[in-house]
Write a protein that holds these residues in place. Structure first.
Motif, short mmCIF file in Angstrom:
data_model
loop_
_atom_site.label_atom_id
_atom_site.label_comp_id
_atom_site.label_asym_id
_atom_site.label_seq_id
_atom_site.Cartn_x
_atom_site.Cartn_y
_atom_site.Cartn_z
N LYS A 75 33.52 -57.26 14.43
CA LYS A 75 32.93 -57.42 13.10
C LYS A 75 34.01 -57.86 12.10
O LYS A 75 33.80 -58.77 11.31
CB LYS A 75 32.30 -56.10 12.65
CG LYS A 75 31.60 -56.16 11.32
CD LYS A 75 30.99 -54.84 10.93
CE LYS A 75 32.03 -53.98 10.31
NZ LYS A 75 31.70 -53.31 9.09
N ARG A 76 35.18 -57.23 12.19
CA ARG A 76 36.29 -57.58 11.29
C ARG A 76 36.74 -59.02 11.53
O ARG A 76 36.93 -59.80 10.58
CB ARG A 76 37.46 -56.62 11.50
CG ARG A 76 38.66 -56.90 10.60
CD ARG A 76 39.83 -55.97 10.91
NE ARG A 76 40.24 -55.96 12.29
CZ ARG A 76 40.99 -56.92 12.86
NH1 ARG A 76 41.39 -57.96 12.16
NH2 ARG A 76 41.32 -56.83 14.13
N SER A 79 34.23 -61.50 10.23
CA SER A 79 34.36 -61.59 8.78
C SER A 79 35.57 -62.44 8.40
O SER A 79 35.50 -63.28 7.49
CB SER A 79 34.48 -60.19 8.18
OG SER A 79 34.67 -60.26 6.80
N GLU A 80 36.68 -62.23 9.10
CA GLU A 80 37.88 -63.03 8.84
C GLU A 80 37.64 -64.50 9.14
O GLU A 80 38.11 -65.38 8.41
CB GLU A 80 39.06 -62.50 9.67
CG GLU A 80 39.62 -61.19 9.19
CD GLU A 80 40.68 -60.63 10.14
OE1 GLU A 80 40.99 -61.28 11.17
OE2 GLU A 80 41.19 -59.54 9.86
N THR A 83 35.61 -65.95 6.37
CA THR A 83 36.46 -66.11 5.19
C THR A 83 37.39 -67.32 5.37
O THR A 83 37.58 -68.11 4.44
CB THR A 83 37.28 -64.84 4.94
OG1 THR A 83 36.39 -63.75 4.75
CG2 THR A 83 38.18 -64.97 3.73
N GLN A 116 31.58 -66.83 2.04
CA GLN A 116 32.39 -65.74 1.49
C GLN A 116 31.52 -64.51 1.21
O GLN A 116 31.91 -63.39 1.52
CB GLN A 116 33.10 -66.19 0.21
CG GLN A 116 34.13 -65.25 -0.29
CD GLN A 116 35.31 -65.11 0.65
OE1 GLN A 116 35.69 -66.04 1.35
NE2 GLN A 116 35.90 -63.95 0.68
N ASN A 118 28.66 -63.73 2.68
CA ASN A 118 28.25 -63.15 3.96
C ASN A 118 29.39 -62.38 4.61
O ASN A 118 29.16 -61.33 5.21
CB ASN A 118 27.72 -64.23 4.90
CG ASN A 118 26.35 -64.71 4.50
OD1 ASN A 118 25.54 -63.94 4.01
ND2 ASN A 118 26.08 -65.98 4.69
N ALA A 119 30.61 -62.87 4.49
CA ALA A 119 31.77 -62.15 5.03
C ALA A 119 31.94 -60.82 4.31
O ALA A 119 32.20 -59.79 4.94
CB ALA A 119 33.03 -63.00 4.89
N ARG A 120 31.77 -60.83 2.99
CA ARG A 120 31.89 -59.59 2.21
C ARG A 120 30.81 -58.60 2.61
O ARG A 120 31.08 -57.42 2.82
CB ARG A 120 31.81 -59.90 0.72
CG ARG A 120 31.99 -58.69 -0.19
CD ARG A 120 31.76 -59.02 -1.66
NE ARG A 120 30.63 -59.86 -1.93
CZ ARG A 120 29.35 -59.44 -1.95
NH1 ARG A 120 29.06 -58.18 -1.69
NH2 ARG A 120 28.36 -60.28 -2.22
N LYS A 121 29.58 -59.07 2.75
CA LYS A 121 28.47 -58.19 3.15
C LYS A 121 28.71 -57.61 4.54
O LYS A 121 28.43 -56.43 4.79
CB LYS A 121 27.15 -58.95 3.13
CG LYS A 121 26.65 -59.26 1.74
CD LYS A 121 25.39 -60.10 1.79
CE LYS A 121 24.97 -60.54 0.41
NZ LYS A 121 23.81 -61.45 0.45
N LEU A 122 29.22 -58.42 5.44
CA LEU A 122 29.52 -57.95 6.79
C LEU A 122 30.59 -56.87 6.77
O LEU A 122 30.49 -55.86 7.46
CB LEU A 122 29.97 -59.13 7.66
CG LEU A 122 30.20 -58.87 9.14
CD1 LEU A 122 28.91 -58.40 9.81
CD2 LEU A 122 30.71 -60.13 9.82
N ASP A 123 31.60 -57.05 5.94
CA ASP A 123 32.66 -56.05 5.79
C ASP A 123 32.13 -54.73 5.24
O ASP A 123 32.55 -53.66 5.67
CB ASP A 123 33.76 -56.55 4.84
CG ASP A 123 34.85 -57.31 5.56
OD1 ASP A 123 34.95 -57.20 6.79
OD2 ASP A 123 35.60 -58.02 4.87
#
Length: 161
Positions: A75-76, A79-80, A83, A116, A118-123
């Motif tokens: 997941k991390r 997200s990276e 990003t 960006q 979606n990456a934030r929401k995933l985090d």
């Protein structure tokens, strides 16, 4: 009538070609990164699977812990990757403004912002929240879920070929 591909190719400026080339290179780089992450995940999963088989009575709890760690790590990294792709697209937006036009630069910035977000929401979401949301989406629209699963499967088959 419509414009043919040959017509647009003849009228494309070198700047447009360069912008397309840079954008395609960025997409290729993102695909290569995703493929590398997939290979790494397969290797780690294989290691954990082998370890779990040999660990006796505690294999179930160890496997759960390891799989949760792997899922969190995945997941991390996803997200990276989102990003990073967002950053690459954002960096090329100015070039698109110059070479192709501001309309395309705005499209790129919009795509970058969406990635960006979606990456934030995933985090921000836990694995349990993501699983619950997935179950709920499947319950609401099973046909869409099956179609999406087929599309993702096709994408990964092509990616790992």
């Amino acid at each position: 009538m419509g414009t043919t591909t040959a017509d647009t190719t003849k009228t494309a400026s070198p700047h447009t070609t360069e912008a397309k080339s840079r954008f395609n290179a960025a997409l290729d780089e993102a695909k290569a990164g995703a493929a590398a992450l997939g290979d790494e995940a397969k290797l780690r999963a294989s290691e954990y699977r082998n370890k779990a088989k040999t660990s006796g009575d505690n294999w179930s709890s160890d496997a759960k812990v390891k799989s949760r760690d792997l899922a969190n790590d995945g997941k991390r990294k996803a997200s990276e990757a989102l990003t990073g792709l967002s950053r690459v697209i954002d960096e090329n937006a100015a070039t698109l403004d110059e070479k192709v036009g501001p309309k395309y630069g705005d499209y790129a910035r919009s795509a970058s912002k969406s990635l960006q977000d979606n990456a934030r929401k995933l985090d921000e979401k836990s694995l349990d929240e993501l699983a619950d949301e997935s179950r709920e989406a499947i319950r609401r629209s099973p046909a869409t879920a099956v179609g999406l699963a087929a599309l993702v499967g096709f994408f990964f088959a092509r990616l790992f070929r």
